[in-house]
Design an enzyme around this catalytic site. Sequence first.
Site, PDB file in Angstrom:
ATOM      1  N   ALA A 130       4.255   0.143  -1.628  1.00 57.17           N
ATOM      2  CA  ALA A 130       3.327   0.573  -0.589  1.00 57.17           C
ATOM      3  C   ALA A 130       3.729   0.080   0.797  1.00 57.17           C
ATOM      4  O   ALA A 130       3.497   0.768   1.801  1.00 57.17           O
ATOM      5  CB  ALA A 130       1.908   0.108  -0.917  1.00 57.17           C
ATOM      6  N   THR A 131       4.312  -1.107   0.884  1.00 60.57           N
ATOM      7  CA  THR A 131       4.729  -1.617   2.199  1.00 60.57           C
ATOM      8  C   THR A 131       5.770  -0.699   2.824  1.00 60.57           C
ATOM      9  O   THR A 131       5.671  -0.338   4.002  1.00 60.57           O
ATOM     10  CB  THR A 131       5.280  -3.048   2.073  1.00 60.57           C
ATOM     11  OG1 THR A 131       4.198  -3.943   1.803  1.00 60.57           O
ATOM     12  CG2 THR A 131       5.957  -3.499   3.373  1.00 60.57           C
ATOM     13  N   ASN A 187      -8.336  -4.066   0.547  1.00 57.20           N
ATOM     14  CA  ASN A 187      -7.748  -4.904  -0.493  1.00 57.20           C
ATOM     15  C   ASN A 187      -8.398  -6.272  -0.628  1.00 57.20           C
ATOM     16  O   ASN A 187      -8.173  -6.963  -1.626  1.00 57.20           O
ATOM     17  CB  ASN A 187      -6.245  -5.085  -0.240  1.00 57.20           C
ATOM     18  CG  ASN A 187      -5.951  -5.582   1.165  1.00 57.20           C
ATOM     19  OD1 ASN A 187      -6.281  -4.913   2.141  1.00 57.20           O
ATOM     20  ND2 ASN A 187      -5.350  -6.753   1.279  1.00 57.20           N
ATOM     21  N   GLN A 194      -5.169   0.552  -3.154  1.00 57.17           N
ATOM     22  CA  GLN A 194      -6.221  -0.006  -3.995  1.00 57.17           C
ATOM     23  C   GLN A 194      -7.173   1.056  -4.553  1.00 57.17           C
ATOM     24  O   GLN A 194      -8.162   0.708  -5.202  1.00 57.17           O
ATOM     25  CB  GLN A 194      -7.028  -1.052  -3.210  1.00 57.17           C
ATOM     26  CG  GLN A 194      -6.239  -2.266  -2.785  1.00 57.17           C
ATOM     27  CD  GLN A 194      -5.804  -3.151  -3.948  1.00 57.17           C
ATOM     28  OE1 GLN A 194      -6.279  -3.005  -5.065  1.00 57.17           O
ATOM     29  NE2 GLN A 194      -4.896  -4.085  -3.687  1.00 57.17           N
ATOM     30  N   SER A 225       1.389   2.100  -4.586  1.00 52.78           N
ATOM     31  CA  SER A 225       2.347   1.199  -5.218  1.00 52.78           C
ATOM     32  C   SER A 225       2.104   1.153  -6.719  1.00 52.78           C
ATOM     33  O   SER A 225       0.959   1.210  -7.175  1.00 52.78           O
ATOM     34  CB  SER A 225       2.202  -0.203  -4.624  1.00 52.78           C
ATOM     35  OG  SER A 225       3.224  -1.054  -5.083  1.00 52.78           O
ATOM     36  N   HIS A 268       2.736  -1.359  -8.914  1.00 55.71           N
ATOM     37  CA  HIS A 268       2.349  -2.612  -9.563  1.00 55.71           C
ATOM     38  C   HIS A 268       0.853  -2.915  -9.477  1.00 55.71           C
ATOM     39  O   HIS A 268       0.386  -3.898 -10.048  1.00 55.71           O
ATOM     40  CB  HIS A 268       3.180  -3.786  -9.022  1.00 55.71           C
ATOM     41  CG  HIS A 268       2.814  -4.255  -7.663  1.00 55.71           C
ATOM     42  ND1 HIS A 268       2.109  -5.416  -7.446  1.00 55.71           N
ATOM     43  CD2 HIS A 268       3.070  -3.737  -6.440  1.00 55.71           C
ATOM     44  CE1 HIS A 268       1.957  -5.595  -6.142  1.00 55.71           C
ATOM     45  NE2 HIS A 268       2.516  -4.586  -5.511  1.00 55.71           N
ATOM     46  N   THR A 308      20.553   4.783  -3.382  1.00 59.90           N
ATOM     47  CA  THR A 308      20.618   5.240  -4.771  1.00 59.90           C
ATOM     48  C   THR A 308      19.236   5.196  -5.413  1.00 59.90           C
ATOM     49  O   THR A 308      18.570   4.168  -5.390  1.00 59.90           O
ATOM     50  CB  THR A 308      21.592   4.368  -5.588  1.00 59.90           C
ATOM     51  OG1 THR A 308      22.890   4.437  -5.005  1.00 59.90           O
ATOM     52  CG2 THR A 308      21.659   4.837  -7.034  1.00 59.90           C
ATOM     53  N   CYS A 353      -0.516 -10.813   0.623  1.00 55.84           N
ATOM     54  CA  CYS A 353       0.483 -10.580   1.669  1.00 55.84           C
ATOM     55  C   CYS A 353       0.161 -11.303   2.976  1.00 55.84           C
ATOM     56  O   CYS A 353       0.944 -11.266   3.916  1.00 55.84           O
ATOM     57  CB  CYS A 353       0.624  -9.087   1.936  1.00 55.84           C
ATOM     58  SG  CYS A 353       1.296  -8.174   0.532  1.00 55.84           S
TER      59      CYS A 353
END
Length: 373
Positions: free
Chosen positions: A69-70, A150, A179, A197, A199, A235, A320
Site C-alpha cells: 500500500a505504501t 488505521n 483497512q 496491501s 498483508h 521483474t 508506520c
Amino acid sequence: MIYFDNAATTPVSEEVLSSFDKVVTKYFANPASNHKLGQISADLEKKAREQIAKLFLVEDNEVIFTSGATESNNLAIKGAAFRYKNRGNHIITTNVEHPSVLNAFALLEEQFGFKVTYLPVSSEGTVNVKQVEDALQDDTFLVSIMSVNNEIGSINDVEAIAKMLKKYPKILFHVDATQSIGKIDISLKNIDLLSMSAHKINGFKGSGILIKKKNIDLVPLLSGGGQEQNIRSGTNNFPYEVCISKALRIALQNREKHYIYVKELNDYLREKLSSIEGVSINSPLNGSPYILNFSINKKASVITEGLSNEDIYVSTKSACSSKHSPYSYVIKALGKSEQEATNSIRISFSYQNTKQEIDIFCQKLQHLLNTIK
C-alpha cells in the site's frame, strides 16, 4: 498467545502459503522470458490479474501490482501530481491519513511547490462531502481520502465523495483502502485510484495493488523494463501476485460472515472496557469493528510492554508512525488532549480472535492499571 494487532499485519493463511509453495517451486521462471517456462509463469500472472479485476469489477489493465500500500499510495499521488500538474497545483487530503500519504504530500509541497489542503476531521475522525466540496479550488486536480482510518477505524463515505467529485471531471479521486478491502464493502465505480496491501488480509508482506482506471495516466516512479504497462518497472513478483489474488478471493468471499463475527467481538470489548476505570474509548460506534482504540490514565507504553510480557500483543499507534512521535496525531486530531493521544492503545481484530481472549486481555489490563503507578 493473544494477537490483537491485525491492523499492523496479519498471519499468512494456510491456503495462501499452499499456493505460494506450489508456484514458487514449480514455476520460478521470469514471466517476461520468451521460453516455455517463462510463458507458463506469464499465464499464471495473467490469470491472477483477471481474477482480481473480476473481484473489483474493473478491467484487467486497471490492476497494477506493487510492493504494498505504501508504494501504491506514492505511485498514485506522486504519479498523478507529476502527470497532471498542467491542470493545477492544489491537492486535498485529511489530517489523519496514513504516513505514506501525508509524507508523499509533504514532499510534493516542500520540494515541488504544490499546495495541499489538510481537511480537519470531526470528533469521530471523518470528513463529509460538503467539507471536501467547499475546499475545492479552480486549480484542484487531486483529492486523496482514506476509506477506513488505521488507528481508530472511522469510516469515510468515500462513495458519496466520489459521486460528488464526478461533477468536476478534471479532479482525480484516490482512496487508500488498505483497512477496508476484505472487511468493509466499498464500490470502485467512481474512484479513479485505489490502494491496498496483501498483508492486511492474510497475504504476504511486500505485495500490494493499485487499481488505476484506464482513463488515468501516471508518471512512473521507477524507470526500467516497462512492466505493468510501463507504470511500475521491475521483474514481476508473480508468486506474490498469484497469492494476493488468492488472499483477496478468500477475504471477499467471507467478508460478510467475518464482519458479523468481529462486530460481536468489538461490542463485547466495548462493554468490558466501560467497566474499567481510567479508560476512554476513541473509536466511533459506527466505525469499522476491526479496530477499537482507547486511551488510559497510565503510560500506554508501559501497559503495552506489560501485556507483551504476558504474550498479549496490541499497539499504541500505527505501526508506520509509532517510532517517530510521542503521541498519536490521529487521536490529537479528534480534539483529544496530548495526554490522551500519548496514552492510546489500539486493539485490531481478525476473525481468528475470540471472546475468551478478550476476557483474558481485560483481566490483565485491569491488573496492570491497578498495579503500575
